[in-house]
Design a protein around this motif. Sequence first.
Motif, mmCIF file in Angstrom:
data_model
loop_
_atom_site.group_PDB
_atom_site.id
_atom_site.type_symbol
_atom_site.label_atom_id
_atom_site.label_comp_id
_atom_site.label_asym_id
_atom_site.label_seq_id
_atom_site.Cartn_x
_atom_site.Cartn_y
_atom_site.Cartn_z
ATOM 1 N N MET A 48 0.081 9.618 0.964
ATOM 2 C CA MET A 48 1.117 9.275 1.846
ATOM 3 C C MET A 48 0.658 9.086 3.281
ATOM 4 S SD MET A 48 4.572 9.670 2.795
ATOM 5 C CE MET A 48 5.352 9.642 4.589
ATOM 6 N N TRP A 49 0.064 9.998 3.850
ATOM 7 C CA TRP A 49 -0.173 10.094 5.434
ATOM 8 C C TRP A 49 -1.517 9.212 5.658
ATOM 9 C CZ3 TRP A 49 3.353 10.994 8.542
ATOM 10 C CH2 TRP A 49 4.494 12.036 8.286
ATOM 11 N N MET A 50 -2.554 9.091 4.541
ATOM 12 C CA MET A 50 -3.624 8.168 4.960
ATOM 13 C C MET A 50 -3.247 6.823 4.826
ATOM 14 S SD MET A 50 -5.941 9.921 5.712
ATOM 15 C CE MET A 50 -7.528 8.848 5.745
ATOM 16 N N GLY A 51 -1.990 6.641 3.888
ATOM 17 C CA GLY A 51 -1.462 5.264 4.021
ATOM 18 C C GLY A 51 -0.689 4.987 5.359
ATOM 19 N N ILE A 52 0.044 5.952 5.865
ATOM 20 C CA ILE A 52 0.649 5.636 7.236
ATOM 21 C C ILE A 52 -0.388 5.678 8.243
ATOM 22 C CG2 ILE A 52 2.042 6.717 8.950
ATOM 23 C CD1 ILE A 52 3.716 6.122 6.710
ATOM 24 N N ASN A 53 -1.521 6.469 8.293
ATOM 25 C CA ASN A 53 -2.435 6.377 9.255
ATOM 26 C C ASN A 53 -3.371 5.079 9.128
ATOM 27 O OD1 ASN A 53 -4.456 7.626 10.899
ATOM 28 N ND2 ASN A 53 -6.064 7.498 9.271
ATOM 29 N N SER A 100 -0.018 18.592 8.886
ATOM 30 C CA SER A 100 -1.399 19.163 8.494
ATOM 31 C C SER A 100 -1.772 18.319 7.292
ATOM 32 C CB SER A 100 -1.306 20.683 8.140
ATOM 33 O OG SER A 100 -0.381 20.794 7.202
ATOM 34 N N GLY A 101 -1.006 17.577 6.509
ATOM 35 C CA GLY A 101 -1.592 16.789 5.596
ATOM 36 C C GLY A 101 -2.522 15.505 5.931
ATOM 37 N N VAL A 102 -1.999 14.953 7.339
ATOM 38 C CA VAL A 102 -3.069 13.937 7.796
ATOM 39 C C VAL A 102 -3.926 14.592 8.629
ATOM 40 C CG1 VAL A 102 -1.409 13.599 9.952
ATOM 41 C CG2 VAL A 102 -2.797 11.751 9.058
ATOM 42 N N ALA A 103 -3.656 15.616 9.125
ATOM 43 C CA ALA A 103 -4.850 16.270 10.109
ATOM 44 C C ALA A 103 -6.065 16.602 9.216
ATOM 45 C CB ALA A 103 -4.403 17.730 10.611
ATOM 46 N N ASP B 29 -4.480 0.773 0.475
ATOM 47 C CA ASP B 29 -5.917 1.183 0.683
ATOM 48 C C ASP B 29 -6.050 2.616 1.268
ATOM 49 O OD1 ASP B 29 -6.937 -2.024 2.213
ATOM 50 O OD2 ASP B 29 -6.757 -1.257 0.139
ATOM 51 N N GLY B 30 -4.822 2.921 2.272
ATOM 52 C CA GLY B 30 -4.907 4.290 2.855
ATOM 53 C C GLY B 30 -4.749 5.354 1.962
ATOM 54 N N ALA B 31 -3.549 4.895 1.036
ATOM 55 C CA ALA B 31 -2.948 5.857 -0.214
ATOM 56 C C ALA B 31 -4.416 6.262 -0.918
ATOM 57 C CB ALA B 31 -1.916 5.369 -0.845
ATOM 58 N N MET B 32 -5.166 5.035 -1.363
ATOM 59 C CA MET B 32 -6.292 5.230 -2.123
ATOM 60 C C MET B 32 -7.171 6.343 -1.470
ATOM 61 S SD MET B 32 -7.338 4.803 -5.256
ATOM 62 C CE MET B 32 -8.812 4.897 -6.072
ATOM 63 N N GLU B 33 -7.708 6.061 -0.199
ATOM 64 C CA GLU B 33 -8.465 6.958 0.344
ATOM 65 C C GLU B 33 -8.030 8.380 0.389
ATOM 66 O OE1 GLU B 33 -9.198 5.391 4.124
ATOM 67 O OE2 GLU B 33 -10.684 6.975 4.329
ATOM 68 N N GLY B 34 -6.791 8.514 0.408
ATOM 69 C CA GLY B 34 -6.031 9.748 0.554
ATOM 70 C C GLY B 34 -6.339 10.534 -0.979
#
Lengths: 182, 167
Positions: A48-53, A100-103, B29-34
């Motif tokens: 979720m958060w890496m997507g938002i990031n 903290s999930g995205v941190a 892309d971000g979600a995949m990275e996560g």
Amino acid sequence: MNKIWAIVLIVSTVALTVISPSNVLPTYMSGIGSALEFTFKMAVIYAMWMGINALMDKAGINKFIAKIFKPLTKRLFKNESEKTQEYISLNLSANLLGMSGVATPLGIKAIEAMDDKSGIATESMRLFTVINCTSIQLIPATVIAMRASAGSGSASDIILPTVIATAIATVVGVLLVKVTRK
Amino acid sequence: MTYVIPVFIALVLIIAFIKKVTCYDTFADGAMEGLKFAFTVFPYLAAMFVFIELIKASGVADALISVCAPVFTFLGIPKELAELIILRPLSGNGSLAILDTLIAEYGADSYIARSAAVITSAAETVFYVAAVYFSTVKVKKMRFIIPISLFASMIGAIVACLLCRFI
């Protein structure tokens, strides 16, 4: 890390074998099971958060946040590149906001960017990790919720002591890192 | 405070859209990275969780706590908090479980439960952070990162107890 882990595991495994040998394997499996459950929970949060990031990055929001933190990051991490300082700023701001999930993934990226391939933790790595290990979100939401549901008279009055305690811990940590510089 | 995260997410989406970011692809892309991150970290978590379960099941954890008890009493910290202080750098969920027990046993506004709440909130799961943050780089020498963090967290815990006593 390797030594501590090995020694503690040896002592514990031997002790458990003596006390209750049939529990040894289940305990190991339970540990790995918990790790896997936890990983699945975190995978959801990270995805979720890496997507938002990723959106934030492309929209230029990350550069903006880095600019706000620049006075601080330039002070503490002056030898690092712009990109590294950006990751550091994002990690710190995410922690402050309680995300903290995205941190965590951002912290990993920051450490990767600081890597000089020497196999030894650099000064920046040490400082950054210690700051992360001693810092908190400004609003410890989970703990406050636990107190409130248990009938506390003023659940959020722990915020001030928490901020003070954590600030002192971070200062102590930073000082120790500086003092033990090579 | 409940508005912080929803507003934040909404803003990110709006700004990204205005700036003509390819939202669907970028998010994917971000979600995949996560996801990849989560599973890169897994093996180290496995090692940590096994560590924690074993020291609990074998009684090594209790032995450690008994050894540290005199130090805590000397500092004026109730021994009920000793387990929490020792476990806090090892396990976030474990700490919450202990906090839960202490709140149930002593009441949410008691000195012990309040100190426990501050200790839980003010400290971090040091071993988790150290293990995870270094999971993708090959660093063999950590150069005191863990001892420094543990010591600093310990100071934080002591300060927490003192503050809760006087507030």
